[in-house]
Design a protein around this motif. Sequence first.
Motif, mmCIF file in Angstrom:
data_model
loop_
_atom_site.group_PDB
_atom_site.id
_atom_site.type_symbol
_atom_site.label_atom_id
_atom_site.label_comp_id
_atom_site.label_asym_id
_atom_site.label_seq_id
_atom_site.Cartn_x
_atom_site.Cartn_y
_atom_site.Cartn_z
ATOM 1 N N ASP A 89 -0.786 -4.367 -17.423
ATOM 2 C CA ASP A 89 -0.577 -3.804 -16.087
ATOM 3 C C ASP A 89 -0.461 -4.897 -15.029
ATOM 4 O OD1 ASP A 89 -0.591 -1.191 -16.935
ATOM 5 O OD2 ASP A 89 -2.724 -0.881 -16.563
ATOM 6 N N LEU A 90 -1.281 -5.939 -15.144
ATOM 7 C CA LEU A 90 -1.227 -7.032 -14.180
ATOM 8 C C LEU A 90 0.158 -7.677 -14.169
ATOM 9 C CD1 LEU A 90 -2.636 -8.920 -12.156
ATOM 10 C CD2 LEU A 90 -3.347 -10.326 -14.108
ATOM 11 N N ASP A 91 0.755 -7.819 -15.340
ATOM 12 C CA ASP A 91 2.097 -8.405 -15.412
ATOM 13 C C ASP A 91 3.089 -7.567 -14.597
ATOM 14 O OD1 ASP A 91 1.026 -10.247 -17.123
ATOM 15 O OD2 ASP A 91 1.807 -9.330 -18.937
ATOM 16 N N ASP A 92 2.998 -6.244 -14.723
ATOM 17 C CA ASP A 92 3.910 -5.369 -13.977
ATOM 18 C C ASP A 92 3.675 -5.479 -12.473
ATOM 19 O OD1 ASP A 92 4.959 -4.475 -16.371
ATOM 20 O OD2 ASP A 92 3.684 -2.703 -16.463
ATOM 21 N N ALA B 252 0.107 -3.787 -3.755
ATOM 22 C CA ALA B 252 0.796 -4.391 -4.902
ATOM 23 C C ALA B 252 0.783 -3.447 -6.097
ATOM 24 C CB ALA B 252 0.129 -5.723 -5.260
ATOM 25 N N VAL B 253 -0.346 -2.796 -6.330
ATOM 26 C CA VAL B 253 -0.439 -1.839 -7.437
ATOM 27 C C VAL B 253 0.472 -0.647 -7.179
ATOM 28 C CG1 VAL B 253 -1.974 -0.215 -8.593
ATOM 29 C CG2 VAL B 253 -2.760 -2.545 -8.129
ATOM 30 N N ALA B 254 0.527 -0.191 -5.933
ATOM 31 C CA ALA B 254 1.388 0.948 -5.596
ATOM 32 C C ALA B 254 2.858 0.621 -5.846
ATOM 33 C CB ALA B 254 1.168 1.349 -4.136
ATOM 34 N N ARG B 255 3.258 -0.631 -5.550
ATOM 35 C CA ARG B 255 4.659 -1.022 -5.798
ATOM 36 C C ARG B 255 5.010 -0.926 -7.276
ATOM 37 N NH1 ARG B 255 3.719 -5.426 -1.893
ATOM 38 N NH2 ARG B 255 3.185 -6.756 -3.662
ATOM 39 N N ALA B 256 4.040 -1.269 -8.119
ATOM 40 C CA ALA B 256 4.294 -1.270 -9.563
ATOM 41 C C ALA B 256 4.169 0.119 -10.178
ATOM 42 C CB ALA B 256 3.336 -2.239 -10.260
ATOM 43 N N TRP C 49 -8.150 1.565 -7.333
ATOM 44 C CA TRP C 49 -7.818 0.151 -7.359
ATOM 45 C C TRP C 49 -8.387 -0.531 -6.112
ATOM 46 C CZ3 TRP C 49 -5.858 -1.122 -11.895
ATOM 47 C CH2 TRP C 49 -5.088 -0.196 -12.601
ATOM 48 N N SER C 50 -8.775 -1.760 -6.267
ATOM 49 C CA SER C 50 -9.253 -2.551 -5.135
ATOM 50 C C SER C 50 -9.192 -4.014 -5.537
ATOM 51 C CB SER C 50 -10.698 -2.169 -4.765
ATOM 52 O OG SER C 50 -11.602 -2.605 -5.764
ATOM 53 N N ALA C 51 -9.557 -4.892 -4.617
ATOM 54 C CA ALA C 51 -9.614 -6.316 -4.949
ATOM 55 C C ALA C 51 -10.585 -6.560 -6.097
ATOM 56 C CB ALA C 51 -10.024 -7.122 -3.714
#
Length: 341
Positions: free
Chosen positions: A138-141, A274-278, A285-287
């Motif tokens: 997921d981080l890669d995306d 950033a997560v929403a974009r992916a 989600w949070s920092a």
Amino acid sequence: MTEPVPAHAGVPAAELLAPRVDLPLTAEEAAYVAAARAPNTRRGYASDWREFSSWCARHGHTPLPAAPEALSGYITELAGAGARVGTISRRLSSIRFVHVMRDLPDPGDARRVATVWEGIRRTHGAPPVQARALMPPDLDDVVDACPATRTFTTRPAEGDLAGLRDRALLLVGFFSALRRSELAALTVADVADHPRGRVLSIPRSKTNPYGTEPELVVLPHTARAARCPVTALTAWLDAAGITEGPVLRRVTRGNRVADGPLHPESVNAIVQRAVARADIGPGPWSAHSLRAGHVTYAHQRGASDRAIAHQTRHRSLATIGTYVRIDDAWEDNSAALLAGL
């Protein structure tokens, strides 16, 4: 009949967080008093006190000193409104802190308050809501979804500085396992070169508030350049022209880099955007997802709790277990072994 409100009950919340003194504090003393608590803690105390004071005004109670029936009624109403036990606990701590700083009896010690609070915890207690771990794939995306180009109506397209910053924040946050406040406070002077990557010096932290122990965090070169935190950090600093001061900064709509550091809450918002974009699915989600992702992914890849704690700087190895998420429940589990029957 409601008793008259003492004169100091209307004192601004920020002043109530300072100790009661017979003579005014000097400027130097006041500065040290302000430094006795982290800025986020002071803001939280002040916000909680304003909320409690407003509740007291609506219900005809005196907030300072607070009567036991006022405090027990307040936390009862919070629980009835669906507030989480952790939220109520924080509010209680703030109210008790203000009383202690004014040399007033702690209303939380009253048997009425203590018994109501015990009942609230037994009735409404639940595990805290944890941020979902953000880790590969997921981080890669999420990293790939960071914008590379910014277009304008009045000038040619440019490399998107916010996109570069977001890539650096995501990869540095994941590999370093820093807290959001530490990411926001990171400066160029805290980053040292090393043949294997970078070493980050953390002057102060949640577990080292006085800076009495040096805390070093490793930021390694990785096999994949596109996922390398060192490469991402260098690209951001070079493009932004940052040679000193805060590492992570705000980027304006005009694609210009501000001078000051990001606020910790902004770090949180950047990760969420950033997560929403992916569009990788529901959170929360949070920092903190980056720190949780580091611990969970390292554990899955065979890192020992001690090795993980070396990077995260946890004092207790037992704490590491709270980060290892749902997937770990299946490891070495008797029910899973019976699935083939």
